[in-house]
Design an enzyme around this catalytic site. Sequence first.
Site, PDB file in Angstrom:
ATOM      1  N   GLY A 364      54.508  24.105  87.955  1.00  0.00           N
ATOM      2  CA  GLY A 364      54.589  24.726  86.633  1.00  0.00           C
ATOM      3  C   GLY A 364      55.540  25.901  86.590  1.00  0.00           C
ATOM      4  N   THR A 365      56.175  26.104  85.444  1.00  0.00           N
ATOM      5  CA  THR A 365      57.026  27.280  85.279  1.00  0.00           C
ATOM      6  C   THR A 365      56.230  28.439  84.667  1.00  0.00           C
ATOM      7  OG1 THR A 365      57.733  26.466  83.123  1.00  0.00           O
ATOM      8  CG2 THR A 365      59.140  25.918  84.991  1.00  0.00           C
ATOM      9  N   LYS A 380      43.823  26.770  87.413  1.00  0.00           N
ATOM     10  CA  LYS A 380      45.147  27.246  87.009  1.00  0.00           C
ATOM     11  C   LYS A 380      45.121  28.721  86.713  1.00  0.00           C
ATOM     12  CE  LYS A 380      46.577  23.472  84.118  1.00  0.00           C
ATOM     13  NZ  LYS A 380      47.143  23.009  82.854  1.00  0.00           N
ATOM     14  N   ASP A 419      39.495  19.881  77.779  1.00  0.00           N
ATOM     15  CA  ASP A 419      38.853  21.165  77.520  1.00  0.00           C
ATOM     16  C   ASP A 419      39.286  22.153  78.608  1.00  0.00           C
ATOM     17  OD1 ASP A 419      37.251  23.059  76.399  1.00  0.00           O
ATOM     18  OD2 ASP A 419      35.347  22.183  77.038  1.00  0.00           O
TER      19      ASP A 419
HETATM   20  N1  LIG Z   1      44.410  18.929  84.513  1.00  0.00           N
HETATM   21  C1  LIG Z   1      45.333  18.628  85.428  1.00  0.00           C
HETATM   22  N2  LIG Z   1      45.177  17.551  86.222  1.00  0.00           N
HETATM   23  C2  LIG Z   1      46.096  17.247  87.181  1.00  0.00           C
HETATM   24  N3  LIG Z   1      47.179  17.974  87.415  1.00  0.00           N
HETATM   25  C3  LIG Z   1      47.393  19.057  86.654  1.00  0.00           C
HETATM   26  C4  LIG Z   1      46.493  19.436  85.611  1.00  0.00           C
HETATM   27  N4  LIG Z   1      46.961  20.550  85.038  1.00  0.00           N
HETATM   28  C5  LIG Z   1      48.113  20.840  85.693  1.00  0.00           C
HETATM   29  N5  LIG Z   1      48.380  19.949  86.658  1.00  0.00           N
HETATM   30  C6  LIG Z   1      49.531  19.927  87.595  1.00  0.00           C
HETATM   31  O1  LIG Z   1      50.048  21.226  87.687  1.00  0.00           O
HETATM   32  C7  LIG Z   1      51.369  21.279  87.187  1.00  0.00           C
HETATM   33  C8  LIG Z   1      51.573  22.564  86.432  1.00  0.00           C
HETATM   34  O2  LIG Z   1      50.603  22.688  85.389  1.00  0.00           O
HETATM   35  P1  LIG Z   1      51.038  22.989  83.891  1.00  0.00           P
HETATM   36  O3  LIG Z   1      51.815  21.857  83.328  1.00  0.00           O
HETATM   37  O4  LIG Z   1      49.833  23.396  83.131  1.00  0.00           O
HETATM   38  O5  LIG Z   1      51.979  24.241  84.151  1.00  0.00           O
HETATM   39  P2  LIG Z   1      53.124  24.853  83.252  1.00  0.00           P
HETATM   40  O6  LIG Z   1      53.697  25.966  84.014  1.00  0.00           O
HETATM   41  O7  LIG Z   1      52.574  25.170  81.928  1.00  0.00           O
HETATM   42  O8  LIG Z   1      54.147  23.642  83.152  1.00  0.00           O
HETATM   43  P3  LIG Z   1      55.589  23.665  82.410  1.00  0.00           P
HETATM   44  O9  LIG Z   1      56.531  24.249  83.381  1.00  0.00           O
HETATM   45  O10 LIG Z   1      55.846  22.218  82.111  1.00  0.00           O
HETATM   46  O11 LIG Z   1      55.376  24.500  81.185  1.00  0.00           O
HETATM   47  C9  LIG Z   1      51.515  20.040  86.326  1.00  0.00           C
HETATM   48  O12 LIG Z   1      52.853  19.617  86.290  1.00  0.00           O
HETATM   49  C10 LIG Z   1      50.648  19.044  87.073  1.00  0.00           C
HETATM   50  O13 LIG Z   1      51.356  18.496  88.141  1.00  0.00           O
END
Ligand SMILES: Nc1ncnc2c1ncn2[C@@H]1O[C@H](COP(=O)(O)OP(=O)(O)OP(=O)(O)O)[C@@H](O)[C@H]1O
EC number: 2.7.11.5
Length: 610
Positions: A364-365, A380, A419
């Site tokens: 994630g970024t 997270k 959720d």
């Molecule tokens: N509920 C989940 N189940 C499985 N993997 C998850 C889940 N939530 C996040 N991930 C994994 O963690 C990574 C990062 O989470 P997320 O997409 O929420 O981060 P982000 O920083 O908001 O992403 P982006 O850079 O696309 O905005 C996802 O690409 C996925 O691989």
Amino acid sequence: MTATASHTRARPLGASEIEHATRIAEPDFDLLDALYRTDDPDDQARLLARVVLSAFDNYYAVSRRIPALAQAAFEARDWPVTVRLSKIRIGLYTACIDQLVPLLKAGLPELTTDEQLWPTAEAELLAAIEGRYEADFAFAFWQSLRRKLVSDEWRPVSYDAGSTARRTTSPAAVLKTTATTLPITAEVIAGILDEAGFRVPWRDRDGDAALAAQAIETALEPLSPRPGEPVKIEIADSGFLRNRGACLVGRIKLRDRGDMPMRNLPLLIALLNEKDGLVVDAVLTDSDELQYAFSSTLANYHATNPRYHELARLLYELMPKRPLGTQYSCIGFHHLGKVAVMSEILAEHRKTKEKLATAPGFKGTVAIAFTMPSSAYVLKIIRDHPTDDYKFDYFDGLDEVLRKYNLVHEIDRAGSMLDNIIYSNVKLDRAMFAPELLDELLEAGIGTVTLDRGALVFRHLIVQIKLTPLPLYLANASAAESRAAVINLGDCIKNNAAADIFNKDLDGRNYGVSRIRKVYLFDYDAVEPLTSVTVSRDGAAPGEFDNGMVFRPQEMLEGLRIDDPGLRRAFRDAHPELMQADYWEGMQQALRDGKVPKVMNYPASRRLRR
Ligand SMILES: Nc1ncnc2c1ncn2[C@@H]1O[C@H](COP(=O)(O)OP(=O)(O)OP(=O)(O)O)[C@@H](O)[C@H]1O
């Protein structure tokens, strides 16, 4: 209840009636006054426990009234009221705590720093709630309040049920049993429908009962039933009410027959209240389908039976693929769900000895996501600042991202958004973390994570059910599974739109596929109310967004970043309207007019009259 026409239509609930029934009583000012005045530490502890318990009692009394009101609204077909009741219920717990926190802070400022008072007061509280059914709930309330009072101080308050935890709970106490023999007749089903106790007439009770009995007979076939074989139908003595629907939930049990072992079939009888009466709309007999109908990605059910432990246990037995903690949440007991989920994560770690490490998929970024390989959950945190790869040229900040995750927790997620369980000030043993993740969490300049004597303290921690991120799923799935997933992705986007949620980061990597092969959005940092987005008809304009709020439906397909041309075609063929401004503008108009489209929460093939 019978099928006669002698019933009159239920009376709609008046706004003042709802307001009155759901109003939170004032805190006990006499007790508060006594608490403020005393200097004696023992009195302080005793009075603090009594003040909080009295606030909890006020909360619990209102929360117990809501399911009955929801049933009355269902009987009266008063849909705006059912939506209102869901909103009231979800905000009630926090509202009760927020009522007390400023009073305690103002009258007894030392509460935020006094190390001695809390444990003594907690002992008083535990003694006072000993033996109460909802003792664990009262304790969760106590901990939530304490967490709020000391939150600025960075002192985590654990998310566990302490001595109030229940070790074993059998669902037997909430089940009503009908003993009969195979085949299950229409009369038996009609009796079960009557026992549900709705105070409005059925449109065609006997006809529905016959169709339901037929559906059950078909579902029993793979279990080698024999005519005359004894059978038990166990139904929860509780209505489950949500939006426009209600359901009866239980199971059918065939005992050991010598040549066949004991057999269980889950059972959900889905009811609607149409203009001309109550209707059995569908019968579900498959655990995965029940999970679909009971998904934590939908609005919560109001359960009319107050025995939430037995109900959650029953749901877990019927839907064992979903962890116990989330079964509490889907009947609206989020705070117990929260405690149960945290206990499960800790128990998973104790059992498997696995370490928390970065979640598989794209890093994630905005978030750092981590999990244990066999855990049912992903944890997270939101970074203070996005990484250099962040797609947008502005970042609203950590609080705004958390607000969006919280918003999704509070709305009806329309069956297509996970959720979010949001914890604050959580402490997790550092030994739970893989070294690389530990380094990342502690060294990437993340102000919300600190190390405190062998433990990591998280200012916030979001927990979601673990899915397979869509890109990973597509990389490993068969052609047919991949096709089904991208078509389901379109359904997911449409359901989100119906819930007034638009994800401006169109990228398919923000979605995941569940064990029952359904697609959900799991990343919420880029969600906006659909009604606030400008839909552009100008396909030629450059860039994906202007000011982050202009959406060009023509660019939808490209934005999803699905590499395989065949899958892109499958998406376009199944959902051509998603690429058209008319669809999006039409949805925006429907939302502005208050016409929220119906969300289907079971397969159409299970409806009795298709
Ligand atoms: N509920 C989940 N189940 C499985 N993997 C998850 C889940 N939530 C996040 N991930 C994994 O963690 C990574 C990062 O989470 P997320 O997409 O929420 O981060 P982000 O920083 O908001 O992403 P982006 O850079 O696309 O905005 C996802 O690409 C996925 O691989």
